[in-house]
Every structure is written in C-alpha cells, then in structure tokens.
Design a protein around this motif. Structure first.
Motif, PDB file in Angstrom:
ATOM      1  N   UNK A   1       0.855  -1.182   0.000  1.00  0.00           N
ATOM      2  CA  UNK A   1       0.000   0.000   0.000  1.00  0.00           C
ATOM      3  C   UNK A   1       0.894   1.235   0.000  1.00  0.00           C
ATOM      4  N   UNK A   2       0.414   2.275  -0.667  1.00  0.00           N
ATOM      5  CA  UNK A   2       1.157   3.522  -0.799  1.00  0.00           C
ATOM      6  C   UNK A   2       0.309   4.662  -0.251  1.00  0.00           C
ATOM      7  N   UNK A   3       0.897   5.459   0.640  1.00  0.00           N
ATOM      8  CA  UNK A   3       0.222   6.609   1.222  1.00  0.00           C
ATOM      9  C   UNK A   3       0.927   7.881   0.772  1.00  0.00           C
ATOM     10  N   UNK A   4       0.161   8.880   0.378  1.00  0.00           N
ATOM     11  CA  UNK A   4       0.674  10.197   0.051  1.00  0.00           C
ATOM     12  C   UNK A   4      -0.045  11.187   0.945  1.00  0.00           C
ATOM     13  N   UNK A   5       0.701  11.812   1.865  1.00  0.00           N
ATOM     14  CA  UNK A   5       0.112  12.731   2.847  1.00  0.00           C
ATOM     15  C   UNK A   5      -1.056  12.085   3.605  1.00  0.00           C
ATOM     16  N   UNK A   6      -0.843  10.929   4.143  1.00  0.00           N
ATOM     17  CA  UNK A   6      -1.844  10.178   4.911  1.00  0.00           C
ATOM     18  C   UNK A   6      -3.062   9.754   4.105  1.00  0.00           C
ATOM     19  N   UNK A   7      -2.988   9.813   2.787  1.00  0.00           N
ATOM     20  CA  UNK A   7      -4.078   9.354   1.914  1.00  0.00           C
ATOM     21  C   UNK A   7      -3.639   8.083   1.202  1.00  0.00           C
ATOM     22  N   UNK A   8      -4.435   7.032   1.317  1.00  0.00           N
ATOM     23  CA  UNK A   8      -4.135   5.794   0.626  1.00  0.00           C
ATOM     24  C   UNK A   8      -4.377   5.977  -0.862  1.00  0.00           C
ATOM     25  N   UNK A   9      -3.323   5.800  -1.676  1.00  0.00           N
ATOM     26  CA  UNK A   9      -3.493   5.977  -3.119  1.00  0.00           C
ATOM     27  C   UNK A   9      -3.377   4.667  -3.878  1.00  0.00           C
ATOM     28  N   UNK A  10      -2.671   3.657  -3.345  1.00  0.00           N
ATOM     29  CA  UNK A  10      -2.646   2.321  -3.958  1.00  0.00           C
ATOM     30  C   UNK A  10      -2.577   1.283  -2.878  1.00  0.00           C
TER      31      UNK A  10
END
Length: 83
Positions: free
Chosen positions: A74-83
C-alpha cells in the motif's frame, strides 16, 4: 515498446488513483481516457512538502493447501491511501 507502456501504466496507477483498477485490467482504453483528461490526477508541486510512505509484506508458500505465496503493498501520500 510494450515494456515501456506497462512501465508507464504502473507509474500512473500510483499517481492516478482514479484509474488504478483499470490499469490492472485494460491497456489502450486507459490511454484514451488519459488523453481526454489531462488536468485530472494528483498534482505534485516541487515546493510542497510531500510525505510518501510505502508498506509491503509477503508470505512465501504460506498456504497449507497449495503452498502459494501471498504478497501485497500500500502507498500513502500525505496520509491518503493511493494504492
């Protein structure tokens, strides 16, 4: 040519969460969609502070029945799950 296309689609699945599922299923219709929506997606600016976190795990031959492996990420960008 095919490897370059797949590489670009993998990159897009990380940066364009609205098409992540479509990337895993289809190829050319996704490119057609991207051509028609150039302003959509996650905007990454140079001067912004971005936190990118990636977590991964794997269980090698963990299934007792068929000895198959399981993995995920899983990938998080600024605490948002994007993948």
């Amino acid at each position: 040519m095919y490897q370059r296309l797949v590489g670009k689609l993998i990159y897009l699945s990380d940066t364009r969460p609205d098409i992540a599922y479509a990337v895993s299923v289809i190829t050319y219709p996704v490119l057609h969609f991207l051509k028609g929506t150039p302003g959509k997606g996650i905007l990454l600016k140079k001067h912004d502070y971005l936190t990118l976190e990636v977590y991964t795990d794997a269980d090698y031959a963990g299934s007792i029945v068929d000895r198959r492996s399981t993995s995920g990420y899983c990938t998080f960008l600024r605490d948002n799950l994007i993948t």
